[in-house]
Write an enzyme that holds these catalytic residues in place. Structure first.
Site, PDB file in Angstrom:
ATOM      1  N   SER A  44       0.731  -1.055   0.118  1.00 36.19           N
ATOM      2  CA  SER A  44      -0.079   0.175  -0.006  1.00 36.19           C
ATOM      3  C   SER A  44       0.794   1.027   0.025  1.00 36.19           C
TER       4      SER A  44
ATOM      5  N   GLY B 283     -17.603   7.567   0.316  1.00 31.35           N
ATOM      6  CA  GLY B 283     -16.708   6.474   0.031  1.00 31.35           C
ATOM      7  C   GLY B 283     -16.807   6.040  -1.355  1.00 31.35           C
ATOM      8  N   SER B 284     -17.804   5.142  -1.603  1.00 31.79           N
ATOM      9  CA  SER B 284     -18.059   4.271  -3.023  1.00 31.79           C
ATOM     10  C   SER B 284     -18.391   5.484  -3.901  1.00 31.79           C
TER      11      SER B 284
ATOM     12  N   ILE C 297      -7.180   7.930   4.797  1.00 32.84           N
ATOM     13  CA  ILE C 297      -6.105   8.295   3.805  1.00 32.84           C
ATOM     14  C   ILE C 297      -4.611   7.728   4.167  1.00 32.84           C
TER      15      ILE C 297
ATOM     16  N   CYS D 137      -6.252   7.738 -12.018  1.00 32.04           N
ATOM     17  CA  CYS D 137      -5.232   7.274 -10.978  1.00 32.04           C
ATOM     18  C   CYS D 137      -5.574   5.958 -10.475  1.00 32.04           C
TER      19      CYS D 137
ATOM     20  N   GLU E  27     -10.066   1.116  -2.961  1.00 30.94           N
ATOM     21  CA  GLU E  27      -9.986   1.233  -4.464  1.00 30.94           C
ATOM     22  C   GLU E  27     -11.091   0.472  -5.123  1.00 30.94           C
TER      23      GLU E  27
HETATM   24  P1  TGC Z   1     -19.506   8.071 -13.906  1.00 31.53           P
HETATM   25  O1  TGC Z   1     -20.500   9.227 -14.183  1.00 31.53           O
HETATM   26  O2  TGC Z   1     -19.434   6.874 -14.266  1.00 31.53           O
HETATM   27  O3  TGC Z   1     -17.814   8.720 -14.372  1.00 31.53           O
HETATM   28  C1  TGC Z   1     -17.216  10.004 -14.217  1.00 31.53           C
HETATM   29  C2  TGC Z   1     -16.311  10.178 -15.340  1.00 31.53           C
HETATM   30  O4  TGC Z   1     -15.178   9.219 -15.050  1.00 31.53           O
HETATM   31  C3  TGC Z   1     -14.981   8.545 -16.231  1.00 31.53           C
HETATM   32  N1  TGC Z   1     -14.582   7.281 -15.628  1.00 31.53           N
HETATM   33  C4  TGC Z   1     -13.403   6.557 -15.529  1.00 31.53           C
HETATM   34  N2  TGC Z   1     -12.194   7.168 -16.068  1.00 31.53           N
HETATM   35  C5  TGC Z   1     -11.330   6.668 -15.754  1.00 31.53           C
HETATM   36  N3  TGC Z   1     -11.172   5.230 -15.324  1.00 31.53           N
HETATM   37  C6  TGC Z   1     -12.171   4.763 -14.683  1.00 31.53           C
HETATM   38  N4  TGC Z   1     -12.383   3.678 -13.941  1.00 31.53           N
HETATM   39  C7  TGC Z   1     -13.556   5.604 -14.875  1.00 31.53           C
HETATM   40  N5  TGC Z   1     -14.845   5.198 -14.385  1.00 31.53           N
HETATM   41  C8  TGC Z   1     -15.793   6.356 -14.667  1.00 31.53           C
HETATM   42  C9  TGC Z   1     -16.378   8.539 -16.894  1.00 31.53           C
HETATM   43  O5  TGC Z   1     -16.146   8.356 -18.240  1.00 31.53           O
HETATM   44  C10 TGC Z   1     -16.810  10.109 -16.646  1.00 31.53           C
HETATM   45  O6  TGC Z   1     -16.043  11.011 -17.755  1.00 31.53           O
HETATM   46  P2  TGC Z   1     -16.621  12.128 -18.090  1.00 31.53           P
HETATM   47  O7  TGC Z   1     -15.429  12.721 -18.909  1.00 31.53           O
HETATM   48  O8  TGC Z   1     -18.020  11.573 -18.977  1.00 31.53           O
HETATM   49  O9  TGC Z   1     -17.176  13.108 -17.044  1.00 31.53           O
HETATM   50  O10 TGC Z   1     -19.132   8.422 -12.330  1.00 31.53           O
HETATM   51  P3  TGC Z   1     -19.796   7.962 -10.910  1.00 31.53           P
HETATM   52  O11 TGC Z   1     -19.975   9.150 -10.383  1.00 31.53           O
HETATM   53  O12 TGC Z   1     -21.266   7.448 -11.556  1.00 31.53           O
HETATM   54  O13 TGC Z   1     -19.066   6.885 -10.411  1.00 31.53           O
HETATM   55  C11 TGC Z   1     -18.463   5.598 -10.938  1.00 31.53           C
HETATM   56  C12 TGC Z   1     -17.984   4.581  -9.819  1.00 31.53           C
HETATM   57  C13 TGC Z   1     -18.956   4.450  -8.661  1.00 31.53           C
HETATM   58  C14 TGC Z   1     -17.409   3.329 -10.620  1.00 31.53           C
HETATM   59  C15 TGC Z   1     -16.891   5.465  -9.218  1.00 31.53           C
HETATM   60  O14 TGC Z   1     -17.119   6.523  -8.428  1.00 31.53           O
HETATM   61  C16 TGC Z   1     -15.696   4.648  -8.201  1.00 31.53           C
HETATM   62  O15 TGC Z   1     -15.031   3.779  -8.923  1.00 31.53           O
HETATM   63  N6  TGC Z   1     -16.117   4.371  -6.819  1.00 31.53           N
HETATM   64  C17 TGC Z   1     -15.278   3.719  -6.005  1.00 31.53           C
HETATM   65  C18 TGC Z   1     -14.253   4.893  -5.295  1.00 31.53           C
HETATM   66  C19 TGC Z   1     -13.186   4.243  -5.111  1.00 31.53           C
HETATM   67  O16 TGC Z   1     -12.518   3.428  -5.539  1.00 31.53           O
HETATM   68  N7  TGC Z   1     -12.469   5.020  -4.130  1.00 31.53           N
HETATM   69  C20 TGC Z   1     -10.740   4.713  -3.784  1.00 31.53           C
HETATM   70  C21 TGC Z   1     -10.196   5.748  -3.182  1.00 31.53           C
HETATM   71  S1  TGC Z   1      -8.647   5.685  -3.101  1.00 31.53           S
HETATM   72  C22 TGC Z   1      -8.111   4.223  -2.283  1.00 31.53           C
HETATM   73  O17 TGC Z   1      -8.841   3.296  -1.894  1.00 31.53           O
HETATM   74  C23 TGC Z   1      -6.693   4.158  -1.816  1.00 31.53           C
HETATM   75  S2  TGC Z   1      -6.322   2.670  -1.000  1.00 31.53           S
HETATM   76  C24 TGC Z   1      -4.825   2.594  -1.640  1.00 31.53           C
HETATM   77  C25 TGC Z   1      -3.918   1.642  -0.895  1.00 31.53           C
HETATM   78  O18 TGC Z   1      -3.674   1.847   0.362  1.00 31.53           O
HETATM   79  O19 TGC Z   1      -3.327   0.681  -1.677  1.00 31.53           O
HETATM   80  P1  FAD Z   2     -19.228   2.800   1.444  1.00 32.74           P
HETATM   81  O1  FAD Z   2     -19.060   3.429   0.357  1.00 32.74           O
HETATM   82  O2  FAD Z   2     -20.187   3.449   2.565  1.00 32.74           O
HETATM   83  O3  FAD Z   2     -19.992   1.204   1.184  1.00 32.74           O
HETATM   84  C1  FAD Z   2     -20.444   0.506   2.433  1.00 32.74           C
HETATM   85  C2  FAD Z   2     -20.934  -0.828   1.739  1.00 32.74           C
HETATM   86  O4  FAD Z   2     -22.076  -0.446   0.768  1.00 32.74           O
HETATM   87  C3  FAD Z   2     -19.881  -1.624   0.935  1.00 32.74           C
HETATM   88  O5  FAD Z   2     -20.049  -2.941   1.001  1.00 32.74           O
HETATM   89  C4  FAD Z   2     -20.251  -1.127  -0.612  1.00 32.74           C
HETATM   90  O6  FAD Z   2     -19.959  -2.211  -1.396  1.00 32.74           O
HETATM   91  C5  FAD Z   2     -21.762  -1.042  -0.347  1.00 32.74           C
HETATM   92  N1  FAD Z   2     -22.232  -0.250  -1.343  1.00 32.74           N
HETATM   93  C6  FAD Z   2     -21.862   1.055  -1.655  1.00 32.74           C
HETATM   94  N2  FAD Z   2     -22.693   1.641  -2.751  1.00 32.74           N
HETATM   95  C7  FAD Z   2     -23.731   0.660  -3.176  1.00 32.74           C
HETATM   96  C8  FAD Z   2     -24.412   0.298  -4.233  1.00 32.74           C
HETATM   97  N3  FAD Z   2     -24.632   1.280  -5.242  1.00 32.74           N
HETATM   98  N4  FAD Z   2     -24.789  -0.867  -4.605  1.00 32.74           N
HETATM   99  C9  FAD Z   2     -24.364  -1.921  -3.863  1.00 32.74           C
HETATM  100  N5  FAD Z   2     -23.728  -1.763  -2.634  1.00 32.74           N
HETATM  101  C10 FAD Z   2     -22.950  -0.633  -2.456  1.00 32.74           C
HETATM  102  N6  FAD Z   2      -9.321   6.460   0.223  1.00 32.74           N
HETATM  103  C11 FAD Z   2      -8.712   7.335  -0.311  1.00 32.74           C
HETATM  104  O7  FAD Z   2      -9.149   8.174  -1.031  1.00 32.74           O
HETATM  105  N7  FAD Z   2      -7.146   7.447  -0.077  1.00 32.74           N
HETATM  106  C12 FAD Z   2      -6.502   6.383   0.309  1.00 32.74           C
HETATM  107  O8  FAD Z   2      -5.079   6.521   0.496  1.00 32.74           O
HETATM  108  C13 FAD Z   2      -7.277   5.203   1.117  1.00 32.74           C
HETATM  109  N8  FAD Z   2      -6.843   4.299   2.005  1.00 32.74           N
HETATM  110  C14 FAD Z   2      -7.408   3.597   2.508  1.00 32.74           C
HETATM  111  C15 FAD Z   2      -6.861   2.422   3.405  1.00 32.74           C
HETATM  112  C16 FAD Z   2      -7.853   1.691   4.039  1.00 32.74           C
HETATM  113  C17 FAD Z   2      -7.006   0.919   5.194  1.00 32.74           C
HETATM  114  C18 FAD Z   2      -9.084   1.724   4.060  1.00 32.74           C
HETATM  115  C19 FAD Z   2      -9.850   0.758   4.818  1.00 32.74           C
HETATM  116  C20 FAD Z   2      -9.736   2.307   2.998  1.00 32.74           C
HETATM  117  C21 FAD Z   2      -8.951   3.397   2.443  1.00 32.74           C
HETATM  118  N9  FAD Z   2      -9.568   4.504   1.485  1.00 32.74           N
HETATM  119  C22 FAD Z   2      -8.587   5.314   0.910  1.00 32.74           C
HETATM  120  C23 FAD Z   2     -10.986   4.482   1.308  1.00 32.74           C
HETATM  121  C24 FAD Z   2     -11.594   3.467   0.401  1.00 32.74           C
HETATM  122  O9  FAD Z   2     -11.498   3.549  -0.740  1.00 32.74           O
HETATM  123  C25 FAD Z   2     -13.091   3.505   0.935  1.00 32.74           C
HETATM  124  O10 FAD Z   2     -13.046   2.719   2.092  1.00 32.74           O
HETATM  125  C26 FAD Z   2     -13.854   2.519  -0.113  1.00 32.74           C
HETATM  126  O11 FAD Z   2     -13.826   3.377  -1.400  1.00 32.74           O
HETATM  127  C27 FAD Z   2     -15.131   2.266   0.414  1.00 32.74           C
HETATM  128  O12 FAD Z   2     -15.889   3.323   0.743  1.00 32.74           O
HETATM  129  P2  FAD Z   2     -16.768   3.299   2.425  1.00 32.74           P
HETATM  130  O13 FAD Z   2     -15.625   2.848   3.335  1.00 32.74           O
HETATM  131  O14 FAD Z   2     -17.104   4.771   2.733  1.00 32.74           O
HETATM  132  O15 FAD Z   2     -18.036   2.370   2.167  1.00 32.74           O
END
Ligand code: TGC
Ligand code: FAD
Length: 395
Positions: free
Chosen positions: A98, A144-145, A170, A249, A375
């Site tokens: 990570s 989050g999601s 974060i 990213c 992610e």
């Molecule tokens: P949506 O309307 O579908 O898309 C908005 C704009 O984004 C484009 N797009 C993408 N572009 C590149 N890659 C992708 N995977 C893309 N997905 C969508 C899309 O074409 C659009 O572009 P434009 O030009 O038309 O505006 O967006 P939405 O609001 O409906 O959301 C889609 C959804 C739910 C899939 C997205 O929000 C999502 O992936 N949610 C999950 C959030 C997430 O993964 N958070 C992670 C935070 S960082 C982290 O967790 C770090 S942990 C790291 C570690 O410790 O290792």
């Molecule tokens: P929520 O979005 O509240 O989801 C809760 C539950 O509801 C999940 O089971 C989910 O799958 C479900 N759910 C949500 N929406 C739907 C739907 N539409 N349909 C069905 N089920 C749904 N984020 C950063 O930005 N930067 C980081 O560096 C980072 N590091 C992290 C490190 C750790 C150790 C952890 C645990 C998390 C980190 N995150 C980071 C945050 C991470 O990306 C979020 O936890 C993740 O995106 C999910 O968001 P949430 O925890 O708010 O869960």
């Protein structure tokens, strides 16, 4: 078969035959580092909720920070070599992987892909050396999601922006030097989202450590609070406004996680096989029991499939320069779920010993619970794929 004749997982998958010399060399260097420098301390670091910051110079020396970025002092590795190094790091611990993922695939990648030339020159070489540590602030307490619902705002004020909001969960935040913060500009909606490189010493920036995690304990996670935090306009990335840049990213990091999960799974399978061959019950090693063998075979099959899936998409990324987001979702979703199930089964094979930190299995199992969630949760990737297959948005 004599116990001495047992076939190795590597021999079964024969993946090595599909790797280039440089890829194997990069992998082997990281393998040595993890086994010699990290694993002897892994249990203790986990227990103490500590990331080994003292190892950062060695990690940088190996070229692992921003390893897939070209130029600016970065190693410029291909996707497969990059995947292999993440796999080896996560064989050690998901927290170690990570650290490298967030620094390279999130913070550095954001700057490399969307930064101005001045931002790249200022930050990337120092980040590659591990002298500046970055984090990536997308998630918020109520977002989050669905990051499009973020509340963090960047208000334009002359030649500056004033940021207000809270980023949650974060990775690397407690000891970061800078944070790539995603914020909505002025009164705009999701279409106004921009990235900002916010240096830690800016007034109004605070990073607080989150304690008490029972997963990913040797990764430091924090909350980033921005209270009227003023940054120069030059801190803004040049991304096309909207969520797309942050998601690009995430594609990079998710690709790496697909490989990392394989490393955690491999550590669990190896441990379970070794344990089953040693542990005697009912007068024979438990490895002689059909149910145990069936579990080991299932785990190994899933592991080999996950390895080969990551390699397939790695080669595709190498050839095409990118993967479709749905391909990344498929790989992250499959490999992390497979790794978590492998870790849970391995835990069972070790019986009571399976809950001790003396063995790597419980640590990996608990870590993978976070990897399943971050992610993009498993469910988010299911819905990305469901939408791609049916054309119906079920979010
Ligand atoms: P949506 O309307 O579908 O898309 C908005 C704009 O984004 C484009 N797009 C993408 N572009 C590149 N890659 C992708 N995977 C893309 N997905 C969508 C899309 O074409 C659009 O572009 P434009 O030009 O038309 O505006 O967006 P939405 O609001 O409906 O959301 C889609 C959804 C739910 C899939 C997205 O929000 C999502 O992936 N949610 C999950 C959030 C997430 O993964 N958070 C992670 C935070 S960082 C982290 O967790 C770090 S942990 C790291 C570690 O410790 O290792
Ligand atoms: P929520 O979005 O509240 O989801 C809760 C539950 O509801 C999940 O089971 C989910 O799958 C479900 N759910 C949500 N929406 C739907 C739907 N539409 N349909 C069905 N089920 C749904 N984020 C950063 O930005 N930067 C980081 O560096 C980072 N590091 C992290 C490190 C750790 C150790 C952890 C645990 C998390 C980190 N995150 C980071 C945050 C991470 O990306 C979020 O936890 C993740 O995106 C999910 O968001 P949430 O925890 O708010 O869960």
């Amino acid at each position: 078969m004599n116990a001495m004749d047992a076939i190795s997982i590597d021999a079964l998958s024969a993946r090595d035959d599909l790797l280039g010399e440089e890829e194997r060399l990069a992998r082997d260097a990281v393998r040595r580092f993890v086994r010699e420098r990290y694993l002897p301390r892994a249990g203790e670091l986990y227990e103490r909720e500590e990331f080994p910051r003292d190892l950062i110079p060695e990690i940088a020396e190996l070229g692992l920070l921003g390893a897939s970025i070209h130029g600016y002092g970065c190693a410029g590795m291909g996707p497969v070599a990059y995947g292999l190094i993440l796999e080896e790091l996560e064989y050690g611990d998901s927290g170690l992987r990570s650290f490298v993922s967030v620094q390279g695939s999130l913070a550095m990648y954001a700057i490399a892909a969307f930064g101005t030339e001045a931002q790249k020159q200022k930050y990337l070489p120092e980040m590659a050396k591990g002298k500046l540590i970055g984090c990536f602030g997308l998630t918020e307490p109520d977002s989050g999601s669905d990051p499009a619902s973020m509340q963090t705002r960047a208000r334009r004020d002359g030649d500056a922006f004033v940021l207000s909001g809270t980023k949650m969960w974060i990775t690397n935040a407690p000891f970061c030097d800078l944070c790539v913060v995603w914020a909505k500009v002025d009164d705009g909606g999701p279409e106004s989202i921009r990235g900002f490189v916010v240096e830690r010493d800016r007034p109004g920036f605070e990073a607080r450590r989150i304690h008490g995690k029972m997963s990913l304990r040797s990764s430091e996670t924090g909350e980033v609070v921005l209270e009227e935090c003023r940054v120069p306009a030059s801190a803004m990335l040049e991304n096309k406004p909207g969520l797309g840049a942050a998601l690009r990213c995430l594609n990079e990091a998710r690709f790496g996680i697909s490989w990392g999960a394989v490393g955690a799974a491999r550590a669990c399978v190896e441990c379970a096989i070794a344990y089953a061959r040693e542990r005697t019950q009912f007068g024979v090693p438990i490895a002689k029991k059909q149910l145990v063998q069936e579990a080991l075979v299932e785990m190994t099959s899933e592991l080999v499939k996950a390895e080969l899936l990551a390699l397939h998409y790695g080669r595709l990324k190498e050839k095409q320069g990118r993967l479709a987001p749905e391909q990344v979702s498929l790989c992250k979703r499959n490999n992390v779920r497979a790794a978590l199930e492998i870790a849970r089964r391995a835990r069972g094979i070790l019986g009571a010993n399976g809950i001790l930190l003396e063995y790597p299995v419980i640590r990996h199992m608990l870590n993978l619970e976070s990897v399943y969630t971050y992610e993009g949760t498993h469910e988010v990737h299911t819905l990305v794929l469901g939408k791609a297959l049916t054309g119906q948005n079920a979010f």
